[in-house]
Each structure stands twice: as C-alpha cells, then as structure tokens.
Enzyme design. Sequence first.
Site, PDB file in Angstrom:
ATOM      1  N   GLU A   1       0.971  -1.223   0.127  1.00 26.82           N
ATOM      2  CA  GLU A   1       0.063  -0.031  -0.066  1.00 26.82           C
ATOM      3  C   GLU A   1       0.897   1.385   0.078  1.00 26.82           C
ATOM      4  O   GLU A   1       0.535   2.436   0.551  1.00 26.82           O
ATOM      5  CB  GLU A   1      -1.117  -0.154   1.074  1.00 26.82           C
TER       6      GLU A   1
ATOM      7  N   ASP B   1      -0.284  -5.907   9.417  1.00 27.70           N
ATOM      8  CA  ASP B   1      -1.415  -5.184  10.072  1.00 27.70           C
ATOM      9  C   ASP B   1      -1.285  -5.377  11.478  1.00 27.70           C
ATOM     10  O   ASP B   1      -1.101  -6.749  11.776  1.00 27.70           O
ATOM     11  CB  ASP B   1      -2.745  -5.557   9.650  1.00 27.70           C
TER      12      ASP B   1
ATOM     13  N   HIS C   1      -0.207  -0.367  10.692  1.00 28.30           N
ATOM     14  CA  HIS C   1       0.862  -1.297  10.196  1.00 28.30           C
ATOM     15  C   HIS C   1       2.261  -1.336  11.146  1.00 28.30           C
ATOM     16  O   HIS C   1       2.458  -0.421  11.835  1.00 28.30           O
ATOM     17  CB  HIS C   1       1.574  -0.729   8.847  1.00 28.30           C
TER      18      HIS C   1
END
Length: 587
Positions: free
Chosen positions: A335, A359, A525
Amino acid sequence: MKAYPKIGIRPIIDGRLGGVRESLEEKTMQMAVSLSELIRKNLRYPDGTCVESVIADTCIGGVKEAADCQRKFDTENIACTISVTPCWAYGTETMDYNLNYPKAIWGFNGTERPGAVYLAATKAAYNQKGIPVFSIYGKNVQDLHDNTIPDDVREKLLRFAKAGLVLALMKGKSYLAIGSVSMGIAGSEVSSAFFQEYLGMRNEYVDATEVLRRIEQDIFDREEFDRAMKWTREKCREGVDYNDEDKQRSRENKDKDWEFVVKMTLIIRDLMTGNPVLDKMGFGEEAMGHEAIAAGFQGQRQWTDFLPNGDFSEAILNSSFDWNGKRAPYILATENDALNGVSMLFNYLLTNTAQIFADVRTYWSPSAVERVTGWQPEGIASKGFIHLINSGAACLDGTGRQATGKNPAIKPHWEITDREVEECLDATIWSPASLGYFRGGGYSSTFLTRGGMPLTMCRLNQTRGLGPTLQIAEGWSTDLPENVHKTLNDRTDKTWPTTWFVPRTMDKDGVRTVYDVMARWGSNHGAISYGHIGAELITLASMLRIPVSYHNIEHRHIFRPATWEAFGMDPENADFRACKVFGPLYR
C-alpha cells in the site's frame, strides 16, 4: 565488489615527546587494531562480506595528525568514526570535527594514564560545540597491558558501528513510490522533506501504469521470466479458492494471473535497482532503475480493482530467495506505506534479515480467547496476544522454517540452507485473492509463523508540529493449539499470513499489558524483524535525531549520545528535547 562504507578508527595519544608519547604508542595503536578486528569478525554488509575499517596512519597527538587522518578518511567512504585512547590527550586538538558522520570515543578504563580523563574532557568539548558524541567507557578497571575488549564495551562499540553503517547505507539512495496514496492511508503520503532531511535520501515516483506498460510491451528479461515461471509452478502451491463459487475466476484466468504477477515481480525489481539485460534489449532508460533501497506499491484500489494484486510480488521480493537462488531481500511496502517501508528498512539494515510487513490487527485477551474457543491461553500467551496479519509484504522467511540450532529463526541470506528455502516454500500456499478486496484477482501468500522466535516490531510515525517519532515493541511469536488458531484466524481473512505476537510487558506505564501495546500503537501497520533489536533501533534513531515515543526496552540497554545527558535525567524527555535542539541530521 560493491564499495561499501567503512568505519574510521582514530587512535588518540598524549602527544608529549620525550618519553610520554613513546610509552603509549604500542598500546594506543593496539586498541585501534583490536577494534578493527572486533568489527571485522562481528559485522557484515548486506552481501555477507565483512565490514571494513580504516585506521589512521599514525596515532593522533595534535591537530596536524588529526588533519592527516581526516585527509585519509576523505578518500575512504567513512560511515562513522570511533576515537580510541588509553590516556590523556589534548581534546580540541585531536577531536574529530567532521560534521558529516556520527562519532564516538572509547576511553580505556585504566589507572596508569586513564582514558576516562580524555573522554570526559573531549565529551565536554563536543557538547560546547553542539556536536553529538557517543561515550564508551568500561565498567571495570583494566591493566594497561590487557588488550581484551570487555563485553560491555564490545556491545556499545558494535551497536554504534552498526547504526553508523545504516546511516551511510541509506544516504543518497532512493525510496521509490509506485503509485500514490492507498485507501486514504496517511503513511503512503510520501514526504520528500522527511526523506531528505532525516535520512539523506531522495524520492522517486513512478505511476503504476509504468508496470502495466512494461508488461504489455514485454520490457523485462524474457529468459528470466521463463525460468521464474518454471520455478513458480514447481515451488508455489496454489491453495483453495475461498471465493463464492459463482464469482471465482476461471482456470484460464488464474493461469494468466500467475504469469502476470511473475512479470510484475521482475518489473518492480527492475524499477528499483535496474537491469543491464534491458539495455541489451534496447531499453536503455528502463535498464537504469531508480537507485531504490526501498519502495512501495500502492495497489489498492485503482490497480487491484481490475488487475491482479501485488501480494505475490511483495512477498517474493521481501524474501531472501527466488528463482535465482538465495539473495538479499528487496524492501517493498504494501500500500506504498512509506513510513512502514522505512521502518522495515531500519530493521533490515540492522540485521541483514528479511522483514514482515503486517497489520497490527487484533488484541486477543485471555477471556476473549476462552469465550470464542474454550481454550484458556497459557505459557507465554497467558496474558493475551496480538494478531499480526496482512496480505502482501510478509517475507516467506517469516514462516520461521529456518533455524539457529533447534530454534526457529530468520537468518541472513548467506546463512540459509537450500533445505530451509524449501521448507519456507513448503510452509506457504498461494491462495487465490479474496475478490471482495481484490476484484482483479491475483494470489496471496498464506502461512503461519512458528512460535518461539524473538521478534521486534517497530513503526515510524509522523505528528504535525513534532515530526517523526519511532515506536518499538520487543516480544516473541507464539504457537496456539491448531483448533484455536483456525477458529481465530477464520474470523478474518484466512488467505493471509498470520503471526501471533506476544510483546514483552514491564512494570512501567504504557507497557504493563499486551493490551497497552495494541492500544498505543501509532498506526495500522508494523514492521517486524527477527531478533530483539530494540536497543539498536534506539541508538539508530538518536543518530537520526528521531525521538522514540514508545518502547519496552530496559534502561540499561539504551545507548544514545552522551550529549543527551545534558538535557536532564528523564531519558525519554531528554531524547525529545535533544532531537528538537539538534534537528534533522541533513537539514
């Protein structure tokens, strides 16, 4: 061989001739030689070769010899310097004035001509001049003829040298953003000012359509692609498709997805570091790459809504092996979370091991686990644990199928055996992507990290008005009973890699419980590294003038510049104030 940065060693001596200097020459130079040998035996560059050091041609007893040393170092790509001395010397005449790299002083703890006096005087001089310096002084008195390096001194010397190397390895390199902001994640709003001022890095930007252009126009090494596809078919087991049957992609489309994601992997690597094969194919510009030591791929959603996701590319590139064999990992953030990408980069350069991007998804309390599964957590998991899980950039090394002795580990690529590579691959399946997240298909790595590994999770955060800060949590991976793992894992996306993480708790506000760690984590994260490297991260952060806002490291392991001591006795407040006063390293 690549021209890596080196450690500069400056032997400092009492310059008074007529008996004083002469009596100290051998001991002073022997300290430098012993330090050089310590570095060579214990530190490695990312390719596995021994870290090199450079010793001044003579002992430094005055400004002329200090200048001669600097002229030599100017030609040697020095990362940081360590001045060593067993005696008194003239501080401002012999100290390292170069502002371009970190510096430390090792003052020998002896009684004949104690180096502690030089250390203290020169530390004071550095403070007056506003130059941070690390102070190294052994706890126990040594005899002058004792050339061993005590364990406490050894620890600080290596920690300083390792962090100094990280700065030099990052400086001048690039972070490559492939795409832009992913799903409103602020970490993927890449701040060029941060990279430039704090890390000495540049930023490169490529629209994700460049990946698609190179796929459509065959701008990749086609021979390597054939080899990569053969390896992928043999080594990467396709898993169960958990999508609703009426929505599953056809076998033909799945096969095309495999070819697509392998091409993506080749292309993203080429974008980062270049590929001379492309020049021979007539693509001179594309062959050069972007000098990227780390990168990020946006993916969601503009790409993944109609094209295969980046999970395969991210996982393989972050791993220590592929169809070309064992090799150093490429740091690639899911991402395009640049802040987590930098966190992974810090971890990697300190350890030379592959990293897990995840995550920080769920805190499972003992009572919640028992309610859902009927099992009361025990052992290391008895106070609860955190579920680390995300599609994409978790290295396959994160399966924990490598070993040090009988213990699961993640090792530098040059220590990994062929059998361990196979075991990591065997422990991973590639599930067809969840089409609810990834409408364009693709494949996600699915594995479970073995318990019993020491781990460190860190995260770089940005706060307006404050700047960057670093969070650190050391802990361990843990095993759960198979049925408990399945019950908990199936409540989220079971096609993604899972690590059950238990952070260390302490009798200290903010880290008393596992819940505290989860509740105080600064973003969605985390970057997870093998080993307990929190102390190394704190030393590195202090060099970069990035304060550490949260950690669970014992105070006795913390090693920051001696200059920080001038900012008071509360180490965390002192860290924030010192970083503010000195400001970004490269501003």
